[in-house]
Scaffold this motif. Sequence first.
Motif, PDB file in Angstrom:
ATOM      1  N   ASN A   1      17.558 -12.509 -18.088  1.00  0.00           N
ATOM      2  CA  ASN A   1      18.816 -11.997 -17.530  1.00  0.00           C
ATOM      3  C   ASN A   1      19.898 -13.073 -17.422  1.00  0.00           C
ATOM      4  O   ASN A   1      21.048 -12.821 -17.800  1.00  0.00           O
TER       5      ASN A   1
ATOM      6  N   LEU B   1      23.512 -13.010 -19.391  1.00  0.00           N
ATOM      7  CA  LEU B   1      24.788 -13.186 -18.680  1.00  0.00           C
ATOM      8  C   LEU B   1      25.606 -14.284 -19.337  1.00  0.00           C
ATOM      9  O   LEU B   1      26.830 -14.130 -19.555  1.00  0.00           O
TER      10      LEU B   1
ATOM     11  N   VAL C   1      27.121 -12.995 -22.559  1.00  0.00           N
ATOM     12  CA  VAL C   1      28.286 -12.136 -22.338  1.00  0.00           C
ATOM     13  C   VAL C   1      29.520 -12.991 -22.042  1.00  0.00           C
ATOM     14  O   VAL C   1      30.630 -12.708 -22.525  1.00  0.00           O
ATOM     15  N   LEU C   2      29.352 -14.042 -21.263  1.00  0.00           N
ATOM     16  CA  LEU C   2      30.474 -14.958 -21.008  1.00  0.00           C
ATOM     17  C   LEU C   2      30.952 -15.600 -22.306  1.00  0.00           C
ATOM     18  O   LEU C   2      32.163 -15.788 -22.506  1.00  0.00           O
TER      19      LEU C   2
ATOM     20  N   LYS D   1      33.093 -12.990 -24.141  1.00  0.00           N
ATOM     21  CA  LYS D   1      34.408 -12.822 -23.519  1.00  0.00           C
ATOM     22  C   LYS D   1      35.303 -14.039 -23.788  1.00  0.00           C
ATOM     23  O   LYS D   1      36.503 -13.885 -24.040  1.00  0.00           O
TER      24      LYS D   1
ATOM     25  N   CYS E   1      31.588  -6.540 -20.055  1.00  0.00           N
ATOM     26  CA  CYS E   1      32.181  -6.735 -18.738  1.00  0.00           C
ATOM     27  C   CYS E   1      31.089  -7.121 -17.748  1.00  0.00           C
ATOM     28  O   CYS E   1      29.903  -6.896 -17.994  1.00  0.00           O
ATOM     29  N   ILE E   2      31.528  -7.739 -16.663  1.00  0.00           N
ATOM     30  CA  ILE E   2      30.608  -8.180 -15.618  1.00  0.00           C
ATOM     31  C   ILE E   2      31.066  -7.553 -14.306  1.00  0.00           C
ATOM     32  O   ILE E   2      32.202  -7.751 -13.872  1.00  0.00           O
ATOM     33  N   LYS E   3      30.184  -6.786 -13.698  1.00  0.00           N
ATOM     34  CA  LYS E   3      30.493  -6.127 -12.434  1.00  0.00           C
ATOM     35  C   LYS E   3      29.351  -6.355 -11.465  1.00  0.00           C
ATOM     36  O   LYS E   3      28.193  -6.033 -11.781  1.00  0.00           O
TER      37      LYS E   3
ATOM     38  N   CYS F   1      25.719  -7.395 -16.161  1.00  0.00           N
ATOM     39  CA  CYS F   1      26.428  -7.310 -17.434  1.00  0.00           C
ATOM     40  C   CYS F   1      26.356  -5.876 -17.957  1.00  0.00           C
ATOM     41  O   CYS F   1      25.275  -5.257 -17.979  1.00  0.00           O
ATOM     42  N   TRP F   2      27.506  -5.400 -18.426  1.00  0.00           N
ATOM     43  CA  TRP F   2      27.589  -4.025 -18.925  1.00  0.00           C
ATOM     44  C   TRP F   2      28.283  -4.019 -20.281  1.00  0.00           C
ATOM     45  O   TRP F   2      29.092  -4.897 -20.588  1.00  0.00           O
TER      46      TRP F   2
ATOM     47  N   ASN G   1      23.816  -0.900 -19.101  1.00  0.00           N
ATOM     48  CA  ASN G   1      23.472  -2.135 -18.394  1.00  0.00           C
ATOM     49  C   ASN G   1      22.652  -3.049 -19.318  1.00  0.00           C
ATOM     50  O   ASN G   1      21.617  -2.656 -19.842  1.00  0.00           O
TER      51      ASN G   1
END
Length: 330
Positions: A177, A181, A184-185, A188, A214-216, A220-221, A234
Amino acid sequence: MFQQIQDAQRQASQQLLQDAKPVLEGFREAAERFCEDSLEDLEQEVAQLRIESASLGKQLENVHAEHAEVQAQLHSAHEAKKKAEQALHRAHRKQGEGEMLAELYDSEEKQAAALARRRVDAELETLTSMPLLCKVFEIDVMGSKHSSHRSQGLYARINHLPLKIFTIEKTEWKEVNPALLTAVLALKATESVCRASRTSPTPPDAVFTRFRPCIKKGLCWMEPCIETHARPFNLFAHKPGCSPDQVEGFERAMAGFARCIYDLAVETGTLTALPYDLCFGDGEAELVMGLPLKFPKKDDDWQLTRAVCYLFICLNCVMAAVSDMHIDLL
Protein backbone atom coordinates in the motif's frame (compact mmCIF):
# COMPACT_ATOMS: atom_id res chain seq x y z
CA MET A 1 127.98 61.97 113.93
CA PHE A 2 126.88 59.80 111.18
CA GLN A 3 124.65 57.98 113.58
CA GLN A 4 123.01 61.18 114.61
CA ILE A 5 122.37 62.14 111.11
CA GLN A 6 120.72 58.80 110.46
CA ASP A 7 118.64 59.13 113.61
CA ALA A 8 117.63 62.63 112.66
CA GLN A 9 116.64 61.45 109.23
CA ARG A 10 114.67 58.61 110.74
CA GLN A 11 112.86 60.93 113.08
CA ALA A 12 112.16 63.33 110.27
CA SER A 13 110.79 60.50 108.16
CA GLN A 14 108.58 59.25 110.96
CA GLN A 15 107.36 62.76 111.61
CA LEU A 16 106.72 63.27 107.98
CA LEU A 17 104.90 59.93 107.83
CA GLN A 18 102.76 60.87 110.77
CA ASP A 19 101.99 64.21 109.25
CA ALA A 20 101.16 62.62 105.87
CA LYS A 21 99.01 59.85 107.37
CA PRO A 22 95.84 62.00 107.71
CA VAL A 23 96.34 63.28 104.24
CA LEU A 24 96.71 59.76 102.95
CA GLU A 25 93.64 58.68 104.86
CA GLY A 26 91.76 61.52 103.23
CA PHE A 27 93.02 60.50 99.82
CA ARG A 28 92.10 56.88 100.53
CA GLU A 29 88.60 57.85 101.65
CA ALA A 30 88.24 60.16 98.66
CA ALA A 31 89.43 57.37 96.38
CA GLU A 32 86.98 54.92 97.92
CA ARG A 33 84.13 57.38 97.49
CA PHE A 34 85.21 58.04 93.95
CA CYS A 35 85.33 54.34 93.21
CA GLU A 36 81.91 53.79 94.75
CA ASP A 37 80.43 56.66 92.69
CA SER A 38 82.19 55.50 89.51
CA LEU A 39 80.98 51.90 90.07
CA GLU A 40 77.37 53.04 90.40
CA ASP A 41 77.75 55.15 87.29
CA LEU A 42 79.36 52.25 85.49
CA GLU A 43 76.55 49.92 86.55
CA GLN A 44 74.01 52.42 85.32
CA GLU A 45 75.89 52.82 82.07
CA VAL A 46 76.20 49.06 81.73
CA ALA A 47 72.47 48.66 82.32
CA GLN A 48 71.79 51.36 79.77
CA LEU A 49 74.18 49.72 77.36
CA ARG A 50 72.41 46.39 77.90
CA ILE A 51 69.08 48.00 77.08
CA GLU A 52 70.56 49.64 74.04
CA SER A 53 72.22 46.35 73.09
CA ALA A 54 68.89 44.50 73.36
CA SER A 55 67.20 47.17 71.26
CA LEU A 56 69.99 46.99 68.72
CA GLY A 57 69.65 43.17 68.73
CA LYS A 58 65.99 43.45 67.94
CA GLN A 59 66.69 45.97 65.25
CA LEU A 60 69.36 43.64 63.88
CA GLU A 61 66.87 40.75 63.87
CA ASN A 62 64.38 42.96 62.03
CA VAL A 63 67.08 43.90 59.58
CA HIS A 64 67.91 40.21 59.05
CA ALA A 65 64.21 39.39 58.60
CA GLU A 66 63.78 42.23 56.11
CA HIS A 67 66.93 41.09 54.34
CA ALA A 68 65.57 37.54 54.11
CA GLU A 69 62.24 38.89 52.81
CA VAL A 70 64.03 41.04 50.26
CA GLN A 71 66.09 38.00 49.19
CA ALA A 72 62.90 35.93 48.85
CA GLN A 73 61.24 38.67 46.79
CA LEU A 74 64.36 38.96 44.69
CA HIS A 75 64.34 35.19 44.15
CA SER A 76 60.66 35.33 43.22
CA ALA A 77 61.38 38.18 40.85
CA HIS A 78 64.18 36.15 39.24
CA GLU A 79 61.87 33.14 38.92
CA ALA A 80 59.12 35.30 37.46
CA LYS A 81 61.59 36.80 35.02
CA LYS A 82 62.78 33.33 34.07
CA LYS A 83 59.21 32.13 33.54
CA ALA A 84 58.39 35.25 31.55
CA GLU A 85 61.40 34.68 29.33
CA GLN A 86 60.39 31.04 28.86
CA ALA A 87 56.82 32.08 28.09
CA LEU A 88 58.08 34.67 25.64
CA HIS A 89 60.27 32.05 24.03
CA ARG A 90 57.32 29.67 23.76
CA ALA A 91 55.16 32.47 22.40
CA HIS A 92 57.74 33.25 19.73
CA ARG A 93 58.01 29.57 18.91
CA LYS A 94 54.23 29.17 18.79
CA GLN A 95 53.97 32.28 16.69
CA GLY A 96 56.38 30.74 14.24
CA GLU A 97 54.52 27.45 14.36
CA GLY A 98 51.23 29.34 14.07
CA GLU A 99 52.45 31.11 10.97
CA MET A 100 53.53 27.79 9.52
CA LEU A 101 50.20 26.20 10.50
CA ALA A 102 48.34 29.19 9.08
CA GLU A 103 50.14 28.78 5.81
CA LEU A 104 49.53 25.04 5.91
CA TYR A 105 45.88 25.55 6.89
CA ASP A 106 45.44 28.13 4.17
CA SER A 107 46.90 25.69 1.69
CA GLU A 108 44.76 22.83 3.03
CA GLU A 109 41.71 25.08 3.08
CA LYS A 110 42.26 25.99 -0.55
CA GLN A 111 42.73 22.33 -1.41
CA ALA A 112 39.59 21.42 0.57
CA ALA A 113 37.65 24.20 -1.15
CA ALA A 114 38.85 23.01 -4.54
CA LEU A 115 37.94 19.42 -3.64
CA ALA A 116 34.52 20.51 -2.37
CA ARG A 117 33.99 22.49 -5.56
CA ARG A 118 34.88 19.45 -7.65
CA ARG A 119 32.50 17.33 -5.60
CA VAL A 120 29.72 19.88 -5.99
CA ASP A 121 30.36 20.06 -9.72
CA ALA A 122 30.33 16.27 -9.90
CA GLU A 123 27.10 16.09 -7.87
CA LEU A 124 25.56 18.81 -10.02
CA GLU A 125 26.62 17.02 -13.15
CA THR A 126 25.18 13.78 -11.80
CA LEU A 127 21.99 15.56 -10.77
CA THR A 128 21.58 17.27 -14.13
CA SER A 129 22.37 14.07 -16.01
CA MET A 130 19.78 12.09 -14.03
CA PRO A 131 16.09 12.78 -14.65
CA LEU A 132 14.71 14.63 -11.65
CA LEU A 133 11.44 12.74 -11.41
CA CYS A 134 13.34 9.46 -11.51
CA LYS A 135 15.52 10.75 -8.70
CA VAL A 136 12.53 11.72 -6.55
CA PHE A 137 10.61 8.53 -7.33
CA GLU A 138 13.34 5.94 -7.67
CA ILE A 139 12.15 2.76 -9.36
CA ASP A 140 14.32 -0.34 -9.55
CA VAL A 141 13.85 -4.03 -10.31
CA MET A 142 14.78 -6.81 -7.92
CA GLY A 143 14.87 -10.61 -8.05
CA SER A 144 15.23 -12.94 -10.99
CA LYS A 145 13.02 -13.23 -14.04
CA HIS A 146 13.57 -16.96 -14.29
CA SER A 147 13.10 -17.83 -10.62
CA SER A 148 9.88 -19.43 -9.48
CA HIS A 149 10.66 -19.10 -5.78
CA ARG A 150 8.36 -16.69 -4.01
CA SER A 151 11.17 -14.67 -2.36
CA GLN A 152 13.37 -14.45 -5.48
CA GLY A 153 10.99 -13.70 -8.36
CA LEU A 154 11.06 -10.51 -10.40
CA TYR A 155 9.42 -7.52 -8.71
CA ALA A 156 9.65 -3.72 -8.72
CA ARG A 157 10.42 -1.28 -5.94
CA ILE A 158 9.66 2.42 -5.70
CA ASN A 159 11.74 4.34 -3.19
CA HIS A 160 12.79 0.95 -1.78
CA LEU A 161 9.16 -0.09 -1.16
CA PRO A 162 8.56 -3.55 -2.67
CA LEU A 163 5.60 -4.44 -4.88
CA LYS A 164 4.99 -8.15 -4.38
CA ILE A 165 1.32 -8.92 -5.02
CA PHE A 166 0.13 -12.53 -4.79
CA THR A 167 -3.28 -13.61 -3.57
CA ILE A 168 -4.96 -11.21 -1.16
CA GLU A 169 -4.25 -13.50 1.78
CA LYS A 170 -0.52 -13.90 1.01
CA THR A 171 0.29 -10.30 0.11
CA GLU A 172 2.07 -8.04 2.62
CA TRP A 173 -0.24 -5.07 2.20
CA LYS A 174 1.68 -3.03 4.81
CA GLU A 175 4.48 -2.90 2.23
CA VAL A 176 2.43 -2.79 -0.98
CA ASN A 177 0.00 0.00 0.00
CA PRO A 178 2.74 2.61 0.74
CA ALA A 179 4.43 1.67 -2.54
CA LEU A 180 1.17 2.21 -4.46
CA LEU A 181 0.65 5.55 -2.68
CA THR A 182 4.14 6.64 -3.76
CA ALA A 183 3.39 5.53 -7.32
CA VAL A 184 0.20 7.62 -7.40
CA LEU A 185 2.21 10.63 -6.23
CA ALA A 186 4.67 9.95 -9.07
CA LEU A 187 1.77 9.91 -11.57
CA LYS A 188 0.35 13.19 -10.27
CA ALA A 189 3.79 14.90 -10.22
CA THR A 190 4.55 13.79 -13.79
CA GLU A 191 1.12 14.93 -15.00
CA SER A 192 1.59 18.32 -13.28
CA VAL A 193 4.91 18.87 -15.05
CA CYS A 194 3.31 18.03 -18.39
CA ARG A 195 0.42 20.44 -17.81
CA ALA A 196 2.71 23.23 -16.63
CA SER A 197 4.87 22.87 -19.75
CA ARG A 198 2.01 23.42 -22.18
CA THR A 199 1.96 26.77 -23.99
CA SER A 200 -1.76 26.80 -24.86
CA PRO A 201 -4.68 26.62 -22.41
CA THR A 202 -6.08 23.14 -22.05
CA PRO A 203 -8.65 21.48 -19.82
CA PRO A 204 -7.13 20.69 -16.44
CA ASP A 205 -7.54 16.92 -16.82
CA ALA A 206 -6.74 16.65 -20.51
CA VAL A 207 -3.61 14.56 -19.89
CA PHE A 208 -5.55 11.67 -18.38
CA THR A 209 -8.35 10.58 -20.68
CA ARG A 210 -9.97 7.62 -18.89
CA PHE A 211 -8.93 7.75 -15.22
CA ARG A 212 -7.37 10.34 -12.95
CA PRO A 213 -5.44 9.42 -9.78
CA CYS A 214 -6.47 11.10 -6.54
CA ILE A 215 -5.75 10.78 -2.84
CA LYS A 216 -8.58 11.09 -0.33
CA LYS A 217 -8.27 10.49 3.40
CA GLY A 218 -4.96 8.72 2.98
CA LEU A 219 -6.31 6.32 0.33
CA CYS A 220 -5.51 6.17 -3.38
CA TRP A 221 -8.37 6.16 -5.87
CA MET A 222 -8.82 5.99 -9.63
CA GLU A 223 -11.69 8.23 -10.68
CA PRO A 224 -13.28 7.79 -14.11
CA CYS A 225 -12.90 10.92 -16.24
CA ILE A 226 -15.79 10.35 -18.68
CA GLU A 227 -18.51 8.94 -16.45
CA THR A 228 -19.05 11.76 -13.97
CA HIS A 229 -21.27 9.75 -11.64
CA ALA A 230 -19.27 6.52 -11.78
CA ARG A 231 -17.81 5.37 -8.51
CA PRO A 232 -14.01 5.57 -8.06
CA PHE A 233 -11.94 2.45 -7.56
CA ASN A 234 -9.76 2.04 -4.50
CA LEU A 235 -6.13 1.22 -5.26
CA PHE A 236 -5.59 0.10 -1.68
CA ALA A 237 -6.34 -3.54 -1.04
CA HIS A 238 -8.25 -4.49 2.05
CA LYS A 239 -7.47 -7.11 4.63
CA PRO A 240 -7.86 -10.82 3.75
CA GLY A 241 -11.43 -11.89 3.36
CA CYS A 242 -12.61 -8.82 1.43
CA SER A 243 -15.65 -9.04 -0.83
CA PRO A 244 -15.52 -9.86 -4.56
CA ASP A 245 -16.54 -6.25 -5.31
CA GLN A 246 -13.49 -4.98 -3.41
CA VAL A 247 -11.26 -7.39 -5.31
CA GLU A 248 -12.73 -6.24 -8.62
CA GLY A 249 -12.34 -2.61 -7.55
CA PHE A 250 -8.65 -3.09 -6.87
CA GLU A 251 -8.12 -4.84 -10.22
CA ARG A 252 -9.94 -2.06 -12.09
CA ALA A 253 -7.90 0.54 -10.16
CA MET A 254 -4.70 -1.21 -11.34
CA ALA A 255 -6.08 -1.12 -14.90
CA GLY A 256 -6.75 2.61 -14.49
CA PHE A 257 -3.21 3.08 -13.18
CA ALA A 258 -1.88 1.45 -16.37
CA ARG A 259 -4.14 3.70 -18.48
CA CYS A 260 -2.62 6.80 -16.77
CA ILE A 261 0.86 5.64 -17.75
CA TYR A 262 -0.39 5.13 -21.32
CA ASP A 263 -1.84 8.67 -21.41
CA LEU A 264 1.43 10.17 -20.14
CA ALA A 265 3.34 8.26 -22.83
CA VAL A 266 0.97 9.66 -25.47
CA GLU A 267 1.35 13.18 -24.05
CA THR A 268 5.16 13.01 -24.23
CA GLY A 269 5.32 11.13 -27.54
CA THR A 270 7.12 8.18 -25.97
CA LEU A 271 4.44 5.53 -26.47
CA THR A 272 6.45 3.67 -29.08
CA ALA A 273 9.53 3.84 -26.85
CA LEU A 274 7.93 1.98 -23.95
CA PRO A 275 9.80 -1.26 -23.30
CA TYR A 276 6.60 -3.27 -22.68
CA ASP A 277 3.29 -3.40 -24.52
CA LEU A 278 0.05 -2.32 -22.85
CA CYS A 279 -3.02 -4.04 -24.22
CA PHE A 280 -6.45 -2.51 -23.61
CA GLY A 281 -9.96 -3.77 -23.73
CA ASP A 282 -12.97 -1.51 -23.38
CA GLY A 283 -10.64 1.41 -22.52
CA GLU A 284 -8.89 -0.38 -19.65
CA ALA A 285 -5.54 -2.09 -19.63
CA GLU A 286 -6.04 -5.80 -19.36
CA LEU A 287 -2.63 -7.15 -20.22
CA VAL A 288 0.97 -6.00 -19.71
CA MET A 289 3.23 -8.08 -21.95
CA GLY A 290 0.46 -10.67 -22.00
CA LEU A 291 0.16 -10.78 -18.19
CA PRO A 292 -3.27 -9.90 -16.71
CA LEU A 293 -3.63 -7.24 -14.00
CA LYS A 294 -5.69 -9.58 -11.85
CA PHE A 295 -5.09 -11.52 -8.66
CA PRO A 296 -3.63 -14.96 -9.33
CA LYS A 297 -5.36 -18.12 -8.29
CA LYS A 298 -2.31 -19.68 -6.63
CA ASP A 299 -0.34 -18.34 -3.67
CA ASP A 300 3.01 -18.70 -5.42
CA ASP A 301 1.91 -17.25 -8.79
CA TRP A 302 4.06 -14.26 -9.82
CA GLN A 303 2.01 -13.10 -12.80
CA LEU A 304 0.51 -9.99 -11.16
CA THR A 305 3.77 -9.09 -9.43
CA ARG A 306 5.63 -9.38 -12.75
CA ALA A 307 2.94 -7.42 -14.63
CA VAL A 308 3.21 -4.61 -12.03
CA CYS A 309 6.99 -4.73 -12.39
CA TYR A 310 6.75 -4.20 -16.18
CA LEU A 311 4.20 -1.44 -15.58
CA PHE A 312 6.53 0.41 -13.23
CA ILE A 313 9.41 0.13 -15.69
CA CYS A 314 7.18 1.90 -18.21
CA LEU A 315 6.37 4.56 -15.60
CA ASN A 316 10.08 5.12 -15.03
CA CYS A 317 10.63 5.60 -18.79
CA VAL A 318 7.83 8.17 -18.95
CA MET A 319 9.20 10.10 -15.93
CA ALA A 320 12.66 10.15 -17.50
CA ALA A 321 11.25 11.53 -20.76
CA VAL A 322 9.23 14.23 -18.97
CA SER A 323 12.27 15.24 -16.89
CA ASP A 324 14.48 15.51 -19.96
CA MET A 325 11.94 17.53 -21.93
CA HIS A 326 10.51 19.87 -19.32
CA ILE A 327 12.80 20.11 -16.29
CA ASP A 328 16.00 22.14 -16.62
CA LEU A 329 18.10 22.37 -13.43
CA LEU A 330 20.66 24.82 -14.84
